[in-house]
Enzyme design. Structure first.
Site, PDB file in Angstrom:
ATOM      1  N   ARG A 172       3.634  13.426  -8.191  1.00  0.00           N
ATOM      2  CA  ARG A 172       3.719  12.490  -9.307  1.00  0.00           C
ATOM      3  C   ARG A 172       2.376  12.436 -10.028  1.00  0.00           C
ATOM      4  NH1 ARG A 172       5.825   6.501  -8.099  1.00  0.00           N
ATOM      5  NH2 ARG A 172       3.920   6.276  -6.894  1.00  0.00           N
ATOM      6  N   ASP A 231       4.414  -4.728  -7.464  1.00  0.00           N
ATOM      7  CA  ASP A 231       3.760  -3.491  -7.005  1.00  0.00           C
ATOM      8  C   ASP A 231       4.324  -2.282  -7.737  1.00  0.00           C
ATOM      9  OD1 ASP A 231       6.052  -4.344  -5.375  1.00  0.00           O
ATOM     10  OD2 ASP A 231       5.804  -2.426  -4.362  1.00  0.00           O
ATOM     11  N   GLY A 266       0.833  -1.202   0.000  1.00  0.00           N
ATOM     12  CA  GLY A 266       0.000   0.000   0.000  1.00  0.00           C
ATOM     13  C   GLY A 266       0.860   1.242   0.000  1.00  0.00           C
TER      14      GLY A 266
END
Ligand code: AMP
Ligand code: MG
Length: 472
Positions: free
Chosen positions: A172, A244, A86
């Protein structure tokens, strides 16, 4: 002035177990380091002053319409499944639909702790923030799908790594932050309904024409096959291709220990944590196939009869190496000036790469040098190169404008590791001129820019960067 961001948030509408609502944690003294005005315009942001930009992109001032959250995902890290990762140091502010009609996430990275921070502090220091800013924008200018950098802000707070370092936040921008790991977490937990909703969401957002979970698999496979071939064609090593860090959109994401190859060798590794070379330069095509196999495994869990889908899913994944190879060949043909296709081209390209590997030739300059006749200078075994060059010249006979083709495929400038380190070192002394200069030059990587010739030079022996580090 008030910064207006035309938010249109969709991820926040998904079920609550996809994320945690999480505001960024304010910092002491935000100061704007860099702001990407052209990107801001594409996103639909209204102009405002630097002070407000600094506060917004540090997380101190939440713009109207933001719905900050941390996303949940899992992932294979160096081959080992971590059932829960996460966003541990990132907060998604929301999404906008840009002037180009594209929906994009705006995310603050280094914005403070979240429920997924585990032992981390949720922060980033200046070095990795500048590195990601430089490299992601350079990748974009090189024509490679990537997340973008909208802003970099210093926080005025120290971050404690091996020593106290200045903190910073990177904003970002991504077509989404959905990863292979976002699917893996629901598959691993047996949460089929969540998996279905996520699949539908990903299809709607990225591949509206594709059909069902296996259609999505095929689309992501195609995007990733092309992406990894692009990395291979400019000497980019991602460095941490965990599931991920593998985006469903097909964008390059998570610039941690990434690096560009200077002297070429397929086994090149820079990342300090990649002890066994799992993510070495030449391994990348294999690893991305492995990552797609993990996506396939996760996606089929939502089907009524997953067993029945195994065969088709396997076929989709097994077709990937040939796809990558085919993109790779197209790109490398262009790098040596070819437009037509002949069966012997693969050998011609392979032989040049073998010479370069033996001589540890500078990857970027050797290829760029093919167009202006200086490639030979970068090799040690000149006779071997001359022999290769004779075959190459013969093959070029009758090709339309190889020079232009090569100049468009072989950049003169890449973000060289030692130049990034130099820009970071100067920034630590409050001098941002090298950082700004690097960004300006890298915005036009295929132009000669003779005034900035020095930035195209390989590192001298004492400038060589041997290891790169994660942002953590
Ligand atoms: P990365 O190596 O950047 O892909 O990060 C892997 C995982 O570690 C992700 O879940 C990150 O959110 C988490 N992480 C990395 N750095 C930090 C940090 N400084 N604080 C909290 N979590 C972090
Ligand atoms: Mg990551």
């Amino acid at each position: 002035m008030t910064l207006h961001i035309p938010f249109d948030n969709s991820f926040a509408r998904l079920p609550g177990d996809f994320f945690s609502v999480q505001a960024p944690t304010p910092v002491s003294n935000p100061e704007l380091i860099a702001f990407n005005a052209p990107l801001a315009e594409t996103l639909g942001l209204s102009p405002t002053d630097r002070d407000e930009l600094a506060r917004v992109f540090a997380g101190n001032l939440l713009p109207d319409g933001a719905e900050p959250l941390a996303q949940l995902y899992a992932g294979h890290q160096f081959g080992h499944f971590n059932p829960q990762l996460g966003d541990g140091r990132a907060v998604l502010l929301g999404e906008t639909i840009g002037t180009d009609g594209v929906r994009r996430d705006i995310q603050l990275k280094g914005a403070g702790p979240t429920p997924y921070s585990r032992n981390g502090d949720g922060r980033a220091w200046l070095g990795p923030v500048l590195r990601e800013y430089i490299v992601s924008e350079a990748m974009h200018a090189l024509g490679i799908p990537t997340t973008r950098a909208l802003a970099a802000v210093s926080t005025g707070d120290p971050v404690y790594r091996e020593r106290a370092l200045p903190g910073a936040v990177l904003t970002r921008v991504a077509q989404s932050h959905l990863r292979v790991g976002t699917f893996q977490i629901f598959a691993a937990r047996g949460q089929t309904e969540n998996l279905r909703q996520l699949t539908e969401y990903a299809i709607g957002r990225h591949y509206p024409d594709c059909d069902g979970p296996l259609g999505l698999l095929r689309a992501v496979r195609d995007a990733q096959a092309r992406l990894v071939a692009q990395w291979m064609s400019i000497g980019f090593i991602h460095g941490v291709m965990n599931t991920d860090n593998c985006a469903i959109s097909g964008e390059t994401i998570d610039y941690g220990p990434c690096a560009f190859v200077d002297s070429y060798h397929p086994q090149t590794v820079y990342s300090s944590i990649d002890q066994f070379g799992r993510y070495a330069f030449g391994q990348q095509p294999e690893i991305v196939v492995w990552n797609m196999a993990q996506l396939a495994t996760a996606l089929i869990q939502q089907l009524d009869d997953p067993e029945a889908a195994v065969e088709e899913a396997t076929e989709i994944v097994h077709a990937m190496p040939d796809l990558i190879r085919s993109h790779w060949l197209t790109m490398y043909r262009a790098k040596i000036g070819l437009t037509s296709e002949r069966p012997e081209d693969a050998d011609l390209i392979g032989d040049l790469l073998r010479l370069m590997a033996t001589d540890k030739a500078d990857f970027t300059n050797t290829f760029r040098g093919l167009a202006d006749g200086t490639a030979r200078d970068w090799l040690l075994d000149r006779d071997a190169f001359d022999a290769w060059s004779l075959r190459w010249q013969a093959r070029l006979d009758g090709e339309p404008d190889p020079q232009s083709r090569m100049r468009a495929a072989n950049p003169a400038f890449i973000p060289r590791n030692h130049r990034i380190e130099e820009a970071i070192a100067a920034a630590l002394e409050a001098d941002f001129a090298p950082f700004d200069r690097l960004n300006a030059v890298l915005a036009r990587p295929y132009d000669d820019q003779p005034a900035h010739h020095a930035l195209a030079a390989p590192p001298t022996e004492d400038q060589v960067v041997r290891a790169t580090f994660c942002g953590t």
